[in-house]
Design a protein around this motif. Sequence first.
Motif, PDB file in Angstrom:
ATOM      1  N   ASN A  16       0.846  -1.188   0.000  1.00 20.30           N
ATOM      2  CA  ASN A  16       0.000   0.000   0.000  1.00 20.30           C
ATOM      3  C   ASN A  16       0.888   1.247   0.000  1.00 20.30           C
ATOM      4  OD1 ASN A  16       0.609   0.694   2.824  1.00 20.30           O
ATOM      5  ND2 ASN A  16      -0.621  -1.118   3.294  1.00 20.30           N
ATOM      6  N   LEU A  17       0.266   2.393  -0.171  1.00 21.69           N
ATOM      7  CA  LEU A  17       1.009   3.638  -0.290  1.00 21.69           C
ATOM      8  C   LEU A  17       1.699   4.019   1.015  1.00 21.69           C
ATOM      9  CD1 LEU A  17       1.791   5.857  -2.228  1.00 21.69           C
ATOM     10  CD2 LEU A  17      -0.321   7.045  -1.667  1.00 21.69           C
ATOM     11  N   LEU A  18       1.088   3.743   2.146  1.00 24.70           N
ATOM     12  CA  LEU A  18       1.696   4.054   3.433  1.00 24.70           C
ATOM     13  C   LEU A  18       3.007   3.295   3.620  1.00 24.70           C
ATOM     14  CD1 LEU A  18       1.551   5.477   6.179  1.00 24.70           C
ATOM     15  CD2 LEU A  18       0.186   3.563   6.998  1.00 24.70           C
ATOM     16  N   GLU A  19       3.009   2.028   3.271  1.00 27.87           N
ATOM     17  CA  GLU A  19       4.222   1.220   3.382  1.00 27.87           C
ATOM     18  C   GLU A  19       5.308   1.738   2.440  1.00 27.87           C
ATOM     19  OE1 GLU A  19       5.432  -3.475   3.465  1.00 27.87           O
ATOM     20  OE2 GLU A  19       3.754  -2.869   2.196  1.00 27.87           O
ATOM     21  N   ALA A  20       4.929   2.130   1.240  1.00 29.01           N
ATOM     22  CA  ALA A  20       5.898   2.689   0.294  1.00 29.01           C
ATOM     23  C   ALA A  20       6.504   3.971   0.847  1.00 29.01           C
ATOM     24  CB  ALA A  20       5.222   2.954  -1.051  1.00 29.01           C
ATOM     25  N   GLN A  21       5.692   4.799   1.493  1.00 29.56           N
ATOM     26  CA  GLN A  21       6.192   6.049   2.072  1.00 29.56           C
ATOM     27  C   GLN A  21       7.155   5.773   3.220  1.00 29.56           C
ATOM     28  OE1 GLN A  21       5.451   9.268   0.817  1.00 29.56           O
ATOM     29  NE2 GLN A  21       7.229   9.670   2.089  1.00 29.56           N
ATOM     30  N   ILE A  22       6.882   4.759   4.015  1.00 30.11           N
ATOM     31  CA  ILE A  22       7.790   4.387   5.107  1.00 30.11           C
ATOM     32  C   ILE A  22       9.146   3.979   4.545  1.00 30.11           C
ATOM     33  CG2 ILE A  22       8.223   2.646   6.898  1.00 30.11           C
ATOM     34  CD1 ILE A  22       5.170   2.715   7.434  1.00 30.11           C
ATOM     35  N   VAL A  23       9.146   3.138   3.524  1.00 30.26           N
ATOM     36  CA  VAL A  23      10.395   2.695   2.913  1.00 30.26           C
ATOM     37  C   VAL A  23      11.129   3.883   2.291  1.00 30.26           C
ATOM     38  CG1 VAL A  23      11.398   1.265   1.069  1.00 30.26           C
ATOM     39  CG2 VAL A  23       9.644   0.325   2.582  1.00 30.26           C
ATOM     40  N   LEU A  24      10.399   4.758   1.613  1.00 25.93           N
ATOM     41  CA  LEU A  24      11.007   5.949   1.030  1.00 25.93           C
ATOM     42  C   LEU A  24      11.674   6.798   2.111  1.00 25.93           C
ATOM     43  CD1 LEU A  24      11.362   7.790  -1.529  1.00 25.93           C
ATOM     44  CD2 LEU A  24       9.283   8.937  -0.760  1.00 25.93           C
ATOM     45  N   ASP A  25      10.989   7.005   3.230  1.00 22.32           N
ATOM     46  CA  ASP A  25      11.556   7.791   4.334  1.00 22.32           C
ATOM     47  C   ASP A  25      12.816   7.140   4.898  1.00 22.32           C
ATOM     48  OD1 ASP A  25       9.535   9.648   4.047  1.00 22.32           O
ATOM     49  OD2 ASP A  25       8.373   8.919   5.758  1.00 22.32           O
ATOM     50  N   LEU A  26      12.791   5.818   5.064  1.00 22.14           N
ATOM     51  CA  LEU A  26      13.978   5.115   5.568  1.00 22.14           C
ATOM     52  C   LEU A  26      15.160   5.284   4.620  1.00 22.14           C
ATOM     53  CD1 LEU A  26      12.317   1.829   6.865  1.00 22.14           C
ATOM     54  CD2 LEU A  26      13.337   3.649   8.260  1.00 22.14           C
ATOM     55  N   TYR A  30      20.314   8.726   3.285  1.00 21.66           N
ATOM     56  CA  TYR A  30      20.863   9.551   2.197  1.00 21.66           C
ATOM     57  C   TYR A  30      20.879   8.816   0.860  1.00 21.66           C
ATOM     58  CZ  TYR A  30      22.183  12.442   6.126  1.00 21.66           C
ATOM     59  OH  TYR A  30      22.138  13.198   7.265  1.00 21.66           O
ATOM     60  N   ILE A  31      19.820   8.064   0.623  1.00 20.26           N
ATOM     61  CA  ILE A  31      19.650   7.373  -0.654  1.00 20.26           C
ATOM     62  C   ILE A  31      18.443   7.995  -1.339  1.00 20.26           C
ATOM     63  CG2 ILE A  31      19.165   5.164  -1.779  1.00 20.26           C
ATOM     64  CD1 ILE A  31      20.449   3.806   0.690  1.00 20.26           C
ATOM     65  N   PRO A  32      18.658   8.780  -2.396  1.00 14.25           N
ATOM     66  CA  PRO A  32      17.516   9.406  -3.076  1.00 14.25           C
ATOM     67  C   PRO A  32      16.658   8.359  -3.782  1.00 14.25           C
ATOM     68  CG  PRO A  32      19.589   9.976  -4.173  1.00 14.25           C
ATOM     69  CD  PRO A  32      19.941   9.172  -2.971  1.00 14.25           C
ATOM     70  N   ALA A  33      15.354   8.489  -3.607  1.00 11.74           N
ATOM     71  CA  ALA A  33      14.423   7.515  -4.178  1.00 11.74           C
ATOM     72  C   ALA A  33      13.105   8.213  -4.503  1.00 11.74           C
ATOM     73  CB  ALA A  33      14.201   6.374  -3.187  1.00 11.74           C
ATOM     74  N   TYR A  89       0.468  -1.820  -7.531  1.00 14.74           N
ATOM     75  CA  TYR A  89       1.192  -1.696  -6.276  1.00 14.74           C
ATOM     76  C   TYR A  89       2.138  -0.495  -6.322  1.00 14.74           C
ATOM     77  CZ  TYR A  89      -0.120  -6.426  -4.763  1.00 14.74           C
ATOM     78  OH  TYR A  89      -0.802  -7.539  -4.368  1.00 14.74           O
ATOM     79  N   PRO A  90       2.210   0.289  -5.248  1.00 19.05           N
ATOM     80  CA  PRO A  90       3.202   1.367  -5.199  1.00 19.05           C
ATOM     81  C   PRO A  90       4.610   0.765  -5.199  1.00 19.05           C
ATOM     82  CG  PRO A  90       1.560   1.636  -3.465  1.00 19.05           C
ATOM     83  CD  PRO A  90       1.351   0.286  -4.063  1.00 19.05           C
ATOM     84  N   GLU A  91       5.486   1.381  -5.951  1.00 16.75           N
ATOM     85  CA  GLU A  91       6.863   0.895  -6.055  1.00 16.75           C
ATOM     86  C   GLU A  91       7.825   1.995  -5.632  1.00 16.75           C
ATOM     87  OE1 GLU A  91       6.140  -2.037  -9.878  1.00 16.75           O
ATOM     88  OE2 GLU A  91       7.154  -0.117 -10.177  1.00 16.75           O
ATOM     89  N   VAL A  92       8.902   1.587  -4.957  1.00 22.21           N
ATOM     90  CA  VAL A  92       9.954   2.513  -4.576  1.00 22.21           C
ATOM     91  C   VAL A  92      11.150   2.230  -5.470  1.00 22.21           C
ATOM     92  CG1 VAL A  92      11.433   3.344  -2.713  1.00 22.21           C
ATOM     93  CG2 VAL A  92       9.121   2.537  -2.199  1.00 22.21           C
TER      94      VAL A  92
END
Length: 112
Positions: free
Chosen positions: A9-19, A24-27, A47-50
């Motif tokens: 889901n989008l919330l999980e993708a946002q968590i991974v993006l924040d981590l 310092y890994i741009p995504a 599915y949202p993808e990072v």
Amino acid sequence: MKKIYSAGNLLEAQIVLDLLEHAYIPARIFNQHAQGCVGEIPFTHAYPEVWIIREEDFERGKRVVETYEKTPTTTGIIRCPACNEENPANFQLCWKCGSGLEIVLYQAKVSE
């Protein structure tokens, strides 16, 4: 760019993006608005993808994602020592009175 994670889901993708960003890994997140297309396209395509921007960050990013996936989810309830209100076990402050719950969490971990 290289796909590093496919979220449920989008919330999980946002968590991974924040981590990743904290490491310092741009995504970027792709398919943010694709959930509305489910039915017209296969659900796996929605599915949202990072994706990481620099391929040289892939291995380091993969370790960040693996750490996230191995982190246990905390369930349960703890009581606030100040007002006796029930709070989810992962809260650090009581939702009702704002008192700190860290002491309660520490005592629970010590007693295990």
